[in-house]
Structure formats: structure tokens, C-alpha cells
Design a protein around this motif. Structure first.
Motif, PDB file in Angstrom:
ATOM      1  N   GLY A  22       8.742  32.147  44.069  1.00 24.98           N
ATOM      2  CA  GLY A  22       8.278  33.235  43.216  1.00 24.98           C
ATOM      3  C   GLY A  22       9.403  33.668  42.291  1.00 24.98           C
ATOM      4  O   GLY A  22      10.463  33.021  42.234  1.00 24.98           O
ATOM      5  N   THR A  33      12.238  39.836  37.770  1.00 25.36           N
ATOM      6  CA  THR A  33      11.108  39.667  38.682  1.00 25.36           C
ATOM      7  C   THR A  33      10.020  40.672  38.250  1.00 25.36           C
ATOM      8  O   THR A  33      10.154  41.328  37.218  1.00 25.36           O
ATOM      9  CB  THR A  33      11.527  39.932  40.139  1.00 25.36           C
ATOM     10  N   ASP A  36      10.652  44.159  41.694  1.00 25.92           N
ATOM     11  CA  ASP A  36      11.910  44.754  42.157  1.00 25.92           C
ATOM     12  C   ASP A  36      12.060  46.133  41.526  1.00 25.92           C
ATOM     13  O   ASP A  36      11.764  46.313  40.336  1.00 25.92           O
ATOM     14  CB  ASP A  36      13.106  43.863  41.790  1.00 25.92           C
ATOM     15  N   TRP A  42       6.851  44.801  36.205  1.00 30.79           N
ATOM     16  CA  TRP A  42       5.721  45.713  36.426  1.00 30.79           C
ATOM     17  C   TRP A  42       6.180  47.143  36.764  1.00 30.79           C
ATOM     18  O   TRP A  42       5.374  48.043  36.953  1.00 30.79           O
ATOM     19  CB  TRP A  42       4.761  45.210  37.501  1.00 30.79           C
ATOM     20  N   HIS A 119       0.386  29.636  38.591  1.00 32.78           N
ATOM     21  CA  HIS A 119       0.089  30.697  37.623  1.00 32.78           C
ATOM     22  C   HIS A 119       0.295  30.265  36.172  1.00 32.78           C
ATOM     23  O   HIS A 119       0.485  31.099  35.291  1.00 32.78           O
ATOM     24  CB  HIS A 119       0.927  31.946  37.945  1.00 32.78           C
ATOM     25  N   PHE A 170      -4.498  38.361  35.788  1.00 25.81           N
ATOM     26  CA  PHE A 170      -5.215  39.019  36.883  1.00 25.81           C
ATOM     27  C   PHE A 170      -6.717  38.885  36.629  1.00 25.81           C
ATOM     28  O   PHE A 170      -7.187  39.075  35.497  1.00 25.81           O
ATOM     29  CB  PHE A 170      -4.816  40.498  36.981  1.00 25.81           C
ATOM     30  N   THR A 200       2.747  39.301  47.683  1.00 26.30           N
ATOM     31  CA  THR A 200       1.728  40.339  47.519  1.00 26.30           C
ATOM     32  C   THR A 200       0.542  39.857  46.694  1.00 26.30           C
ATOM     33  O   THR A 200      -0.469  40.545  46.611  1.00 26.30           O
ATOM     34  CB  THR A 200       2.309  41.594  46.825  1.00 26.30           C
ATOM     35  N   ILE A 221      13.283  33.142  52.379  1.00 22.25           N
ATOM     36  CA  ILE A 221      14.585  33.498  51.807  1.00 22.25           C
ATOM     37  C   ILE A 221      14.337  34.577  50.757  1.00 22.25           C
ATOM     38  O   ILE A 221      13.646  34.348  49.753  1.00 22.25           O
ATOM     39  CB  ILE A 221      15.281  32.275  51.170  1.00 22.25           C
ATOM     40  N   ASN A 224      15.434  41.020  50.179  1.00 25.48           N
ATOM     41  CA  ASN A 224      14.746  42.261  50.573  1.00 25.48           C
ATOM     42  C   ASN A 224      13.664  41.981  51.617  1.00 25.48           C
ATOM     43  O   ASN A 224      13.181  40.859  51.733  1.00 25.48           O
ATOM     44  CB  ASN A 224      14.117  42.917  49.341  1.00 25.48           C
ATOM     45  N   THR A 226      10.089  41.814  53.341  1.00 22.57           N
ATOM     46  CA  THR A 226       8.689  41.642  52.930  1.00 22.57           C
ATOM     47  C   THR A 226       7.843  41.601  54.204  1.00 22.57           C
ATOM     48  O   THR A 226       8.377  41.491  55.306  1.00 22.57           O
ATOM     49  CB  THR A 226       8.434  40.324  52.147  1.00 22.57           C
ATOM     50  N   ALA A 238      18.899  36.984  52.026  1.00 23.10           N
ATOM     51  CA  ALA A 238      20.006  36.512  51.184  1.00 23.10           C
ATOM     52  C   ALA A 238      19.449  36.040  49.854  1.00 23.10           C
ATOM     53  O   ALA A 238      18.275  35.670  49.759  1.00 23.10           O
ATOM     54  CB  ALA A 238      20.709  35.351  51.887  1.00 23.10           C
ATOM     55  N   PRO A 239      20.273  36.047  48.802  1.00 23.53           N
ATOM     56  CA  PRO A 239      19.816  35.495  47.519  1.00 23.53           C
ATOM     57  C   PRO A 239      19.577  33.992  47.646  1.00 23.53           C
ATOM     58  O   PRO A 239      20.360  33.283  48.283  1.00 23.53           O
ATOM     59  CB  PRO A 239      20.999  35.765  46.569  1.00 23.53           C
TER      60      PRO A 239
HETATM   61  P1  OAD Z   1       7.704  39.742  42.743  1.00 23.48           P
HETATM   62  O1  OAD Z   1       8.453  40.450  41.680  1.00 23.48           O
HETATM   63  O2  OAD Z   1       6.497  40.401  43.293  1.00 23.48           O
HETATM   64  O3  OAD Z   1       8.685  39.439  43.959  1.00 23.48           O
HETATM   65  C1  OAD Z   1       9.956  38.873  43.724  1.00 23.48           C
HETATM   66  C2  OAD Z   1      10.662  38.778  45.064  1.00 23.48           C
HETATM   67  O4  OAD Z   1      11.911  38.150  44.836  1.00 23.48           O
HETATM   68  C3  OAD Z   1      10.964  40.147  45.705  1.00 23.48           C
HETATM   69  O5  OAD Z   1      10.485  40.144  47.042  1.00 23.48           O
HETATM   70  C4  OAD Z   1      12.487  40.237  45.659  1.00 23.48           C
HETATM   71  O6  OAD Z   1      13.030  40.905  46.800  1.00 23.48           O
HETATM   72  C5  OAD Z   1      12.876  38.773  45.645  1.00 23.48           C
HETATM   73  N1  OAD Z   1      14.199  38.481  45.053  1.00 23.48           N
HETATM   74  C6  OAD Z   1      14.891  39.172  44.130  1.00 23.48           C
HETATM   75  N2  OAD Z   1      16.053  38.561  43.856  1.00 23.48           N
HETATM   76  C7  OAD Z   1      16.094  37.442  44.630  1.00 23.48           C
HETATM   77  C8  OAD Z   1      17.036  36.381  44.816  1.00 23.48           C
HETATM   78  N3  OAD Z   1      18.178  36.350  44.144  1.00 23.48           N
HETATM   79  N4  OAD Z   1      16.739  35.400  45.707  1.00 23.48           N
HETATM   80  C9  OAD Z   1      15.567  35.425  46.403  1.00 23.48           C
HETATM   81  N5  OAD Z   1      14.647  36.402  46.270  1.00 23.48           N
HETATM   82  C10 OAD Z   1      14.896  37.395  45.395  1.00 23.48           C
HETATM   83  O7  OAD Z   1       7.384  38.276  42.173  1.00 23.48           O
HETATM   84  P2  OAD Z   1       6.323  37.226  42.721  1.00 23.48           P
HETATM   85  O8  OAD Z   1       6.174  37.323  44.189  1.00 23.48           O
HETATM   86  O9  OAD Z   1       6.676  35.923  42.122  1.00 23.48           O
HETATM   87  O10 OAD Z   1       1.694  36.678  38.432  1.00 23.48           O
HETATM   88  O11 OAD Z   1       5.006  37.778  42.036  1.00 23.48           O
HETATM   89  C11 OAD Z   1       3.811  37.081  42.181  1.00 23.48           C
HETATM   90  C12 OAD Z   1       3.018  37.144  40.895  1.00 23.48           C
HETATM   91  O12 OAD Z   1       2.859  38.502  40.492  1.00 23.48           O
HETATM   92  C13 OAD Z   1       3.693  36.503  39.703  1.00 23.48           C
HETATM   93  O13 OAD Z   1       3.501  35.107  39.644  1.00 23.48           O
HETATM   94  C14 OAD Z   1       3.031  37.179  38.558  1.00 23.48           C
HETATM   95  C15 OAD Z   1       3.025  38.599  39.054  1.00 23.48           C
HETATM   96  O14 OAD Z   1       2.024  39.408  38.531  1.00 23.48           O
HETATM   97  C16 OAD Z   1       1.256  36.230  37.257  1.00 23.48           C
HETATM   98  O15 OAD Z   1       1.938  36.208  36.253  1.00 23.48           O
HETATM   99  C17 OAD Z   1      -0.140  35.738  37.297  1.00 23.48           C
END
Ligand code: OAD
Length: 255
Positions: A22, A33, A36, A42, A119, A170, A200, A221, A224, A226, A238-239
Motif C-alpha cells: 500500500g 500516504t 497517516d 485524505w 487500484h 470509490f 482499511t 510491515i 504503525n 493496524t 518498522a519502515p
Molecule cells: P493508507 O494511507 O491508508 O495506509 C498507509 C499505511 O502505510 C499506514 O498504515 C502507515 O502506517 C503505513 N506506513 C507509513 N509509512 C510507512 C513506511 N515507511 N513503511 C511501511 N509502512 C508505512 O494507504 P493504503 O492502505 O494504501 O485507494 O490505502 C488504500 C487505498 O485507499 C489506496 O489505494 C487509495 C486510498 O483511498 C484508491 O486510490 C482507490
């Protein structure tokens, strides 16, 4: 954080590894992201005004400009250690299926040739009328917008219809072939990684549950917490850009 010996052993024996990524996997490349706190897209923008078919119908220049701004950010970004480690892992195991929710192309640019984009992709817009793919012209590539830019979407060269961003919004279904391939891979995985996703958004998030039910060793991985933490065999807070290269190095002395 040291990877668990059982994980390293399972990886060395695995016939099929599946990696679901993701937005977090591209965070260390400088791409925002979605959820976050403070930095998530968002948190700052309203998804209903930008990421639905109704939003595009209501205000095409707002929506097209926003996706062009994001495409500009991707063009400026470089793959990070996490993208590269996944490409290295694919060379070390008999089979690796990479499934992403991301609309960037950083996995491909890190050397993963075959990526299931659940996506869609920013680089592949298409006509909303006849669905023909639209090729960006070089002028459009070098003249990319800033945040908040409004931009009239181009017209389809074939039917004159309006070109729309190549992403899944969506309320829209996932691309069927990609989804079925991802589903089959989750059911067949020996080791399943869930990397950088808040888990989510459905149905993508359900792939981890499907892999667990099918008996895969599951790993998350994410720096934060989840809801997936409690379900997986190993949850590394971890990142991805640190943890994934370490796992690959320790499993196969690579990277
Ligand atoms: P989110 O923004 O919901 O989640 C990103 C996740 O990455 C969070 O749980 C962070 O804690 C984690 N994160 C942040 N930095 C990180 C790092 N360095 N290494 C690992 N993890 C890290 O993004 P998605 O889960 O991808 O949909 O969101 C799912 C969908 O929601 C997206 O594809 C998008 C959005 O609406 C569409 O565009 C259709």
C-alpha cells in the motif's frame, strides 16, 4: 529489528511468496500516504470531491489537475529500498506475486516487471466513453502542475470523449483480471507479506485474511499499529525501506 528465524526459514523453503503493498511502501520515496495523521492525502483533501465518478462529472478540471499533480510527484520520485528488496526477493524464490494498491510505478522502476495494480495506475488514463487508453504527449510530461492546479482533461483521439485518470475510484469495481489473479495468489501463498497498508480499504484488505485462512505464514510491515497486527504471525513495526532489505539480506545474503 531482527527478522524471526522461522520467517527466514519459511522464505528459503517457499514456493510462492505474495506481497501486498500500500501507500506506505512509497512513503520513503517521498510520496504521501492517504491516512497517516498530518501527512496523509485524505487528511488534507476530501476524497468525495476527488476520488469518485460523481466528483469527476461535477468538476473535471479539479479532479484531472489533482491527479496530474500526483503524477508529477511520482515522476520526481525514485524507488526506495523496499521496492528494490521486493524485486530482489522475486529473484530468490521460485514464484513471487506482487499485488499493489498503489497507482505509482515505483515497483516497476525498481525491477518488478509484473505487478497486479488493484487500484489502477496514474500513468494509464483512458477515455471515459470508449475506454481507449490515452498516451501522454511529451509536452504534457514536461509541463506538470503544482498542487491546486486546475486542468482541462484531454479528449480521446478516437471518439472525442473526455479522458479520465486511470485509477479506481470509490464505488468502482476493481479490474477483474488483476483481482482474480491476486485472489488466487493469496490462496496459494506459502508466505504472505502485507506492507505499508492501513488495510482499511476492501476488497484489497481481505487478501490478508484469505492468505491466513489458506494457511500462509503472514507478515505485516508497518511502523504503525493496524488491525492486522493481531492476526499475522509476525508484525514488524518498522519502515518497509529498512525491514524488507534486512529480511532479504538475512534470508539469502542479498541486497
Ligand atoms: P493508507 O494511507 O491508508 O495506509 C498507509 C499505511 O502505510 C499506514 O498504515 C502507515 O502506517 C503505513 N506506513 C507509513 N509509512 C510507512 C513506511 N515507511 N513503511 C511501511 N509502512 C508505512 O494507504 P493504503 O492502505 O494504501 O485507494 O490505502 C488504500 C487505498 O485507499 C489506496 O489505494 C487509495 C486510498 O483511498 C484508491 O486510490 C482507490
Amino acid at each position: 529489528m531482527d527478522p524471526h528465524p522461522q520467517l527466514l526459514e519459511s522464505l528459503r523453503r517457499a514456493k510462492h511468496v505474495v506481497v501486498l503493498t500500500g501507500a506506505g511502501v512509497s512513503a520513503e520515496s517521498g510520496l504521501a500516504t492517504f491516512r497517516d495523521k498530518q501527512s496523509g492525502l485524505w487528511e488534507k483533501f476530501d476524497a468525495l470531491e476527488l476520488a469518485t465518478p460523481a466528483a469527476f462529472a461535477k468538476d473535471p478540471p479539479l479532479v484531472w489537475g489533482w491527479y496530474e499533480w500526483r503524477r508529477a510527484a511520482v515522476l520526481r520520485a525514485q524507488p526506495n529500498g523496499a521496492h528494490k528488496a521486493i524485486a530482489d526477493m522475486a529473484n530468490a524464490v521460485p514464484r513471487l506475486t506482487l499485488v499493489t494498491q498503489n497507482v505509482d510505478d515505483l515497483h516497476e522502476r525498481a525491477g518488478s516487471p509484473s505487478v497486479l495494480h488493484l487500484h489502477g495506475q496514474l500513468a494509464h488514463p483512458y477515455c471515459e466513453h470508449c475506454r481507449r487508453g490515452y498516451e501522454f504527449r511529451s509536452a504534457e510530461m514536461s509541463n506538470l502542475p503544482q498542487e491546486g492546479y486546475r486542468m482541462e482533461p484531454p479528449r480521446c483521439e478516437s471518439c472525442g470523449g473526455r479522458v479520465r485518470p486511470g485509477v479506481v475510484w470509490f464505488g468502482e469495481p476493481l479490474p477483474a483480471a488483476e483481482w482474480h489473479a491476486a485472489l488466487g495468489a493469496a490462496e496459494a501463498a506459502d508466505v504472505f507479506f502485507c506492507v505499508g497498508t492501513s488495510s482499511t480499504v476492501q476488497p484489497a484488505a481481505s487478501l490478508t485474511d484469505i492468505a491466513i485462512e489458506a494457511g500462509a505464514l503472514t507478515v505485516q510491515i508497518n511502523p504503525n499499529a493496524t488491525e492486522v497486527d493481531a492476526k499475522v504471525a509476525f508484525a514488524y513495526r518498522a519502515p518497509a525501506g529498512e525491514m524488507l532489505p534486512q529480511i532479504v539480506r538475512r534470508a539469502w545474503s542479498k541486497g
